[in-house]
Every structure is written in structure tokens, then in C-alpha cells.
Design a protein around this motif. Structure first.
Motif, PDB file in Angstrom:
ATOM      1  N   CYS A 167      41.996  12.426 -57.511  1.00 55.65           N
ATOM      2  CA  CYS A 167      41.146  11.455 -57.879  1.00 55.65           C
ATOM      3  C   CYS A 167      40.428  11.774 -59.356  1.00 55.65           C
ATOM      4  O   CYS A 167      40.058  12.917 -59.068  1.00 55.65           O
ATOM      5  N   CYS A 208      36.395  12.173 -58.336  1.00 58.63           N
ATOM      6  CA  CYS A 208      35.998  13.261 -57.382  1.00 58.63           C
ATOM      7  C   CYS A 208      37.006  14.261 -56.912  1.00 58.63           C
ATOM      8  O   CYS A 208      36.732  15.410 -56.566  1.00 58.63           O
ATOM      9  N   CYS A 245      40.681   5.865 -53.572  1.00 61.32           N
ATOM     10  CA  CYS A 245      40.517   7.501 -53.122  1.00 61.32           C
ATOM     11  C   CYS A 245      39.825   7.181 -51.885  1.00 61.32           C
ATOM     12  O   CYS A 245      39.017   6.371 -51.392  1.00 61.32           O
ATOM     13  N   CYS A 295      35.767   8.873 -52.288  1.00 62.13           N
ATOM     14  CA  CYS A 295      34.744   8.086 -53.003  1.00 62.13           C
ATOM     15  C   CYS A 295      35.113   6.614 -53.295  1.00 62.13           C
ATOM     16  O   CYS A 295      34.300   6.021 -53.987  1.00 62.13           O
ATOM     17  N   TYR A 319      36.970   5.057 -55.313  1.00 64.51           N
ATOM     18  CA  TYR A 319      37.318   4.897 -56.560  1.00 64.51           C
ATOM     19  C   TYR A 319      38.770   4.264 -56.581  1.00 64.51           C
ATOM     20  O   TYR A 319      39.881   5.094 -55.734  1.00 64.51           O
TER      21      TYR A 319
HETATM   22 ZN   LIG Z   1      37.445   9.892 -55.394  1.00 63.00          ZN
END
Ligand SMILES: [Zn+2]
Length: 298
Positions: free
Chosen positions: A28, A31, A46, A49, A51
Motif C-alpha cells: 500500500c 500505509c 488496502c 487503511c 486506500y
Molecule cells: Zn494502506
């Protein structure tokens, strides 16, 4: 044939990029987590997080509306042609309606031809500057409108020419030349130049500076390696690009020429292709409006 088989689908191109970008699996960008799943829209989600990112985000191919297959075909064509290809030539091959689109593609790809943080030259390096462009190319002192001054650095490998570096410089003063050499040549190297005063202030702690002076041995050809590269560069700009290179775009062309020259002995197109796609996914994306010097060619 092999190329068409390998990249027969959009998915095959995507997988090629995934492997180049995340050789050890997805990570990611926000993170650093390695846990993810792929959504219906082919986005990497992800697990830590939340994302979402695409495999092309943050690469040259970001936000492209054209298929990756077309990009790959363009890259294949670019690396296949020994002397490179003009935007017009590539437009014909790919059957693009708009010249501007392919011109922008070529410029984006040129930004990928120079590896960020690439190595500097080392060993014995011959250095000189030449004027490029305008009506007539020539030596220092004869500068005129439309010409650009380019520093050429060439590795002397004894029996052959090694790698080169090309850099546009503002003028032939020590203030311009010394930093350009610093960015092109590794400290500890031997730097060979003519007796021009602009080279007189190279830091002796960094370089062993050899000044070649006219003599019966060398005659007028003080720096034969630089002269050879300069002649080839000018021929390339005239031949492949018909001299239609705007001064403000010259950096891009110098990068392409360097990429080609330093890999001129590579027999494998596949390897060149791999290298260019690899660099295309590792350099930051360029928007068309960010192409220095404006985006339309004269
Ligand atoms: Zn992430």
C-alpha cells in the motif's frame, strides 16, 4: 509475433506492470500494508487503511484513456527502431487521429528514459560543449539565437567509447560548466578538456584534470570522442527529427539520445522494452500541460 502473443490482452499488460511495480507483491502506497484485494474496477483496496489505488497510479500511464496494449505497442516500436522514431512516424504506425496525442506520449516516455539518480560517468572522461540547433551548429563564441549549448561527457574506454551524458548549459562560463560536470562525472575521475578557461576551475580535490593542447599529434581534433558523439547527435536530430526540435524541448531529446546511445550495443529489444516500461512505472507522471516549453511542436 512474440510481442503480440505476450501482450495479447489488456490483462496481460496489466500483469506485466504489476510485476514490475510490486515484484514482492502489492504494498500500500499509503500505509505500507501488504494485505489487499482487487475490486471490480481493478483497483487495489488496502485491507488495513482502505486506500484504493490502481496499478498505473503514480506512473506514466496514470489516467490514460487509451488501452495499455496501445502504449506497449508504441514502446515496442520506439525501442525497435535503431535511430528512434518521430511523432509523425509513430502516428502513422499506430493509426492515431491526433498528432498531438502521440507527441505527448513520446515526451512522457522520454521522461522515463533517464533513470532517477542514475550513475555518473567514471574513469577517464572527455568533456566539451557544443552548440546545437539554429541555422548552423558550431563551437563556442559563435553562439546565435536559436542555438543551445550542450555539455557532452564521454567515457574513454581505451578501445571504445563508454557511456555518455548530455546536459544543456546556460553558457560556457566556469559557473555553468563546473556544476554540469559535477552532475555528470563521478569524483575521482580523470577529466580531459581543451584549454578553455571555463574548465580552469574544476575542483582538484574531485578530479584529475588533463588539458589537451593543440600539437602535431592531435592537430585540430583535440577531443575525438566528444567530436564523434557530437556529430552523431546532430545527425540524429537532423535525420530522425528533421531538425524540428524546439530549443525549449531539447532536454527531452538529449535524454532520449543518451538512452539510445548508452544501450546501442544491446542486441535484445526485449531487454530495452523491459527497461523502458520498468522506468515508466518508477518515474512520476507528467501531465501534458507540465511538459516544459509548451506542448505543441512547431
Ligand atoms: Zn494502506
Amino acid at each position: 509475433m512474440e510481442f503480440e502473443q505476450r501482450f495479447h490482452s489488456e490483462q496481460a499488460c496489466l500483469e506485466y506492470i504489476v510485476n514490475l511495480r510490486w515484484p514482492d507483491g502489492f504494498r500500500c502506497p499509503r500505509c505500507g500494508s501488504q494485505k489487499s484485494w482487487v475490486t471490480g474496477r481493478k483497483l487495489y483496496h488496502c485491507a488495513q487503511c482502505e486506500y484504493e489505488t490502481s496499478v498505473t497510479a503514480g506512473t506514466i500511464f496514470q489516467d490514460t484513456r487509451k488501452p495499455l496494449q496501445l502504449w506497449f505497442r508504441a514502446i515496442w516500436h520506439i525501442v525497435s527502431q535503431k535511430n528512434g522514431v518521430s511523432a509523425m512516424g509513430l502516428q502513422r504506425v499506430l493509426g492515431f487521429q491526433r498528432y498531438e496525442t502521440i507527441w505527448i506520449w513520446l515526451h512522457k516516455l522520454r521522461t522515463a528514459m533517464v533513470r532517477p539518480g542514475r550513475d555518473r560517468l567514471s574513469g577517464t572522461v572527455e568533456v566539451d560543449e557544443i552548440y546545437v540547433g539554429g541555422e548552423r551548429s558550431g563551437k563556442r563564441g559563435r553562439g546565435a539565437a536559436g542555438k543551445s549549448l550542450v555539455l557532452i561527457a564521454v567515457e574513454d574506454k581505451g578501445t571504445h567509447i563508454g557511456r555518455i551524458r548530455l546536459r544543456r548549459v546556460a553558457n560556457a562560463s566556469a559557473a555553468s560548466l563546473a556544476p554540469a560536470i559535477g552532475g555528470s562525472v563521478e569524483p575521482g575521475s580523470i577529466v580531459r578538456t581543451d584549454g578553455w578557461s571555463g574548465y580552469g576551475q574544476l575542483p582538484s580535490t574531485d578530479y584529475q584534470h588533463i588539458v589537451v593542447r593543440p600539437s602535431a599529434d592531435v592537430g585540430e581534433n583535440l577531443l575525438p570522442l566528444v567530436n564523434r558523439v557530437a556529430a552523431l547527435l546532430k545527425r540524429w536530430l537532423q535525420g530522425t527529427h528533421q531538425g524540428a526540435v524546439r530549443a525549449s524541448h531539447l532536454d527531452y531529446y538529449l535524454d532520449e539520445y543518451t538512452f539510445r546511445f548508452n544501450r546501442r550495443t544491446s542486441q535484445s529489444r526485449g531487454k530495452l522494452f523491459f527497461r523502458l516500461v520498468q522506468q515508466a512505472v518508477s518515474v512520476a507522471p507528467v501531465r501534458a500541460c507540465d511538459i516544459r516549453g509548451g506542448k505543441i511542436e512547431p
